[in-house]
Design a protein around this motif. Structure first.
Motif, short mmCIF file in Angstrom:
data_model
loop_
_atom_site.label_atom_id
_atom_site.label_comp_id
_atom_site.label_asym_id
_atom_site.label_seq_id
_atom_site.Cartn_x
_atom_site.Cartn_y
_atom_site.Cartn_z
N SER A 1 -29.97 37.48 36.59
CA SER A 1 -29.34 38.77 36.29
C SER A 1 -28.22 39.03 37.30
O SER A 1 -28.35 38.73 38.48
N GLY A 2 -27.12 39.58 36.78
CA GLY A 2 -26.00 39.93 37.65
C GLY A 2 -25.09 38.78 38.03
O GLY A 2 -24.20 38.94 38.88
N CYS A 3 -25.26 37.62 37.38
CA CYS A 3 -24.47 36.44 37.77
C CYS A 3 -23.12 36.38 37.07
O CYS A 3 -22.29 35.55 37.41
N GLY A 4 -22.91 37.24 36.07
CA GLY A 4 -21.63 37.24 35.34
C GLY A 4 -21.70 36.71 33.92
O GLY A 4 -20.66 36.58 33.26
N LYS A 5 -22.91 36.43 33.41
CA LYS A 5 -23.04 35.85 32.06
C LYS A 5 -22.44 36.76 30.99
O LYS A 5 -21.62 36.33 30.18
N SER A 6 -22.89 38.02 30.97
CA SER A 6 -22.42 38.95 29.94
C SER A 6 -20.94 39.26 30.11
O SER A 6 -20.21 39.41 29.12
N THR A 7 -20.49 39.37 31.36
CA THR A 7 -19.06 39.61 31.61
C THR A 7 -18.24 38.46 31.04
O THR A 7 -17.20 38.67 30.41
N PHE A 8 -18.71 37.23 31.25
CA PHE A 8 -18.01 36.07 30.70
C PHE A 8 -17.93 36.16 29.18
O PHE A 8 -16.86 35.97 28.58
N LEU A 9 -19.05 36.46 28.54
CA LEU A 9 -19.07 36.53 27.07
C LEU A 9 -18.13 37.61 26.57
O LEU A 9 -17.39 37.42 25.60
N ARG A 10 -18.13 38.76 27.25
CA ARG A 10 -17.28 39.88 26.83
C ARG A 10 -15.80 39.58 27.07
O ARG A 10 -14.94 40.12 26.37
N CYS A 11 -15.50 38.71 28.03
CA CYS A 11 -14.12 38.28 28.23
C CYS A 11 -13.63 37.42 27.05
O CYS A 11 -12.44 37.43 26.74
N LEU A 12 -14.55 36.68 26.43
CA LEU A 12 -14.14 35.76 25.36
C LEU A 12 -13.46 36.48 24.22
O LEU A 12 -12.57 35.92 23.57
N ASN A 13 -13.89 37.73 23.93
CA ASN A 13 -13.19 38.47 22.88
C ASN A 13 -12.46 39.68 23.44
O ASN A 13 -12.12 40.61 22.72
N MET A 14 -12.23 39.64 24.78
CA MET A 14 -11.38 40.62 25.46
C MET A 14 -11.96 42.03 25.44
O MET A 14 -11.23 43.01 25.58
N LEU A 15 -13.28 42.14 25.30
CA LEU A 15 -13.90 43.44 25.55
C LEU A 15 -13.81 43.76 27.04
O LEU A 15 -13.83 44.93 27.44
N GLU A 16 -13.77 42.73 27.84
CA GLU A 16 -13.40 42.86 29.26
C GLU A 16 -12.09 42.10 29.45
O GLU A 16 -11.96 40.96 28.98
N THR A 17 -11.13 42.72 30.12
CA THR A 17 -9.83 42.08 30.33
C THR A 17 -9.88 41.20 31.58
O THR A 17 -10.19 41.71 32.67
N PRO A 18 -9.63 39.92 31.45
CA PRO A 18 -9.66 39.04 32.62
C PRO A 18 -8.64 39.48 33.68
O PRO A 18 -7.57 40.01 33.35
N THR A 19 -9.00 39.24 34.93
CA THR A 19 -8.09 39.53 36.04
C THR A 19 -7.11 38.38 36.22
O THR A 19 -5.98 38.57 36.70
N GLY A 20 -7.53 37.17 35.86
CA GLY A 20 -6.67 36.01 35.97
C GLY A 20 -7.09 34.94 34.98
O GLY A 20 -8.18 35.00 34.40
N GLY A 21 -6.20 33.98 34.76
CA GLY A 21 -6.50 32.90 33.82
C GLY A 21 -6.15 33.27 32.40
O GLY A 21 -5.54 34.31 32.13
N SER A 22 -6.55 32.40 31.46
CA SER A 22 -6.23 32.65 30.05
C SER A 22 -7.37 32.24 29.15
O SER A 22 -8.20 31.40 29.51
N ILE A 23 -7.41 32.86 27.95
CA ILE A 23 -8.39 32.52 26.91
C ILE A 23 -7.61 32.34 25.62
O ILE A 23 -6.88 33.24 25.18
N THR A 24 -7.74 31.17 25.03
CA THR A 24 -7.05 30.86 23.78
C THR A 24 -8.10 30.69 22.68
O THR A 24 -9.08 29.97 22.86
N PHE A 25 -7.89 31.36 21.56
CA PHE A 25 -8.80 31.29 20.42
C PHE A 25 -8.00 30.89 19.19
O PHE A 25 -7.06 31.57 18.80
N GLU A 26 -8.36 29.73 18.60
CA GLU A 26 -7.66 29.21 17.44
C GLU A 26 -6.15 29.16 17.67
O GLU A 26 -5.35 29.52 16.81
N GLY A 27 -5.79 28.72 18.89
CA GLY A 27 -4.38 28.55 19.23
C GLY A 27 -3.65 29.82 19.64
O GLY A 27 -2.47 29.78 19.97
N ILE A 28 -4.34 30.96 19.64
CA ILE A 28 -3.72 32.24 20.00
C ILE A 28 -4.18 32.64 21.40
O ILE A 28 -5.39 32.67 21.68
N ASN A 29 -3.23 32.93 22.27
CA ASN A 29 -3.54 33.34 23.64
C ASN A 29 -3.98 34.81 23.63
O ASN A 29 -3.15 35.72 23.51
N LEU A 30 -5.28 35.04 23.77
CA LEU A 30 -5.80 36.40 23.72
C LEU A 30 -5.37 37.23 24.93
O LEU A 30 -5.37 38.46 24.87
#
Length: 246
Positions: free
Chosen positions: A42-71
């Motif tokens: 608990s508290g290790c960042g699992k849910s935060t990571f998952l929520r970043c995948l669809n941008m429910l949480e906005t990443p502070t750095g880096g990028s996430i691309t979904f089906e070729g689209i930079n989210l």
């Protein structure tokens, strides 16, 4: 599973209010049809990571691309991209004033993706698939926790997503209801759905995952097949974690 990369995570970082990074330099490719299960304390960042995948949480750095689209590109239409990303939370978030059928039809009809007739047919078919056709005209208050979570899953499926994200979908359920939800998720996996699942259900991870990620301290501390992770864990922190949960 294909070789096509559906989601590409590059050097993802996330901090809250300028504090220390909750996620630190995470890189990951998720292929179409792949089942990724994410475990960790608990508290290790699992849910935060998952929520970043669809941008429910906005990443502070880096990028996430979904089906070729930079989210992470501010110009990206996130609402449109999210239509192809189903998300199931710990809590069901069903609208209490709508019937089950209306809950399932709401998004496809409101977004003009389906006619009411098409959306109704899809909703009924999905309810049949999870054994809840008889609940179509009932309200959420008449359903058990396990039934509500199955309905929450098919609500996401009604949008015909290309990936399903599950954030500890059984953690709020009574133990006897966990199995009925996991069975729906196993059926989805067998049908070829791309899935990323945060869970404490180690049996599910063993049975369904193509790859298991162990997140600790905001990094992927170890990853591998279920056999590698559960039977031959390398890092000491993972060994300690498995001793505590198995």
């Amino acid at each position: 599973m294909t070789d096509e990369v559906l989601i590409k995570v590059s050097h993802l970082q996330k901090s809250f209010n300028g504090g220390r990074n909750v996620l630190e330099d995470i890189c990951l490719d998720i292929r179409r049809g792949e089942k990724i299960v994410i475990i960790g304390p608990s508290g290790c960042g699992k849910s935060t990571f998952l929520r970043c995948l669809n941008m429910l949480e906005t990443p502070t750095g880096g990028s996430i691309t979904f089906e070729g689209i930079n989210l992470t590109d501010p110009k990206t239409d996130l609402d449109k991209a999210r239509q192809k990303m189903g998300m199931v939370f710990q809590h069901f978030n069903l609208f209490p004033h709508l019937t089950i059928l209306q809950n399932l039809m709401l998004a496809p009809v409101t977004l003009n993706l389906k006619s009411e007739e098409e959306a109704k047919k899809i909703a009924i078919d999905l309810l049949k698939r999870v054994g809840l056709e008889d609940k179509a005209d009932k309200y959420p208050s008449t359903c058990s926790g396990g039934q509500k979570q199955r309905i929450a899953i098919v609500r996401s499926l009604a949008m015909n997503p290309d990936v399903m994200l599950f954030d500890e979908p059984t953690s709020a359920l009574d133990p006897e209801m966990v199995g009925e939800v996991l069975n729906v998720m196993k059926d989805l996996a067998k049908a070829g759905m791309t899935m990323a699942v945060v869970t404490h259900e180690m049996g599910f991870a063993r049975e369904v995952a193509d790859r298991v990620l162990f997140i600790d301290g905001g990094v992927i501390a170890e990853e591998g097949t279920p056999q590698e992770i559960f039977e031959h864990p390398k890092c000491e922190r993972l060994q300690q974690f498995l001793k505590a949960v198995l």
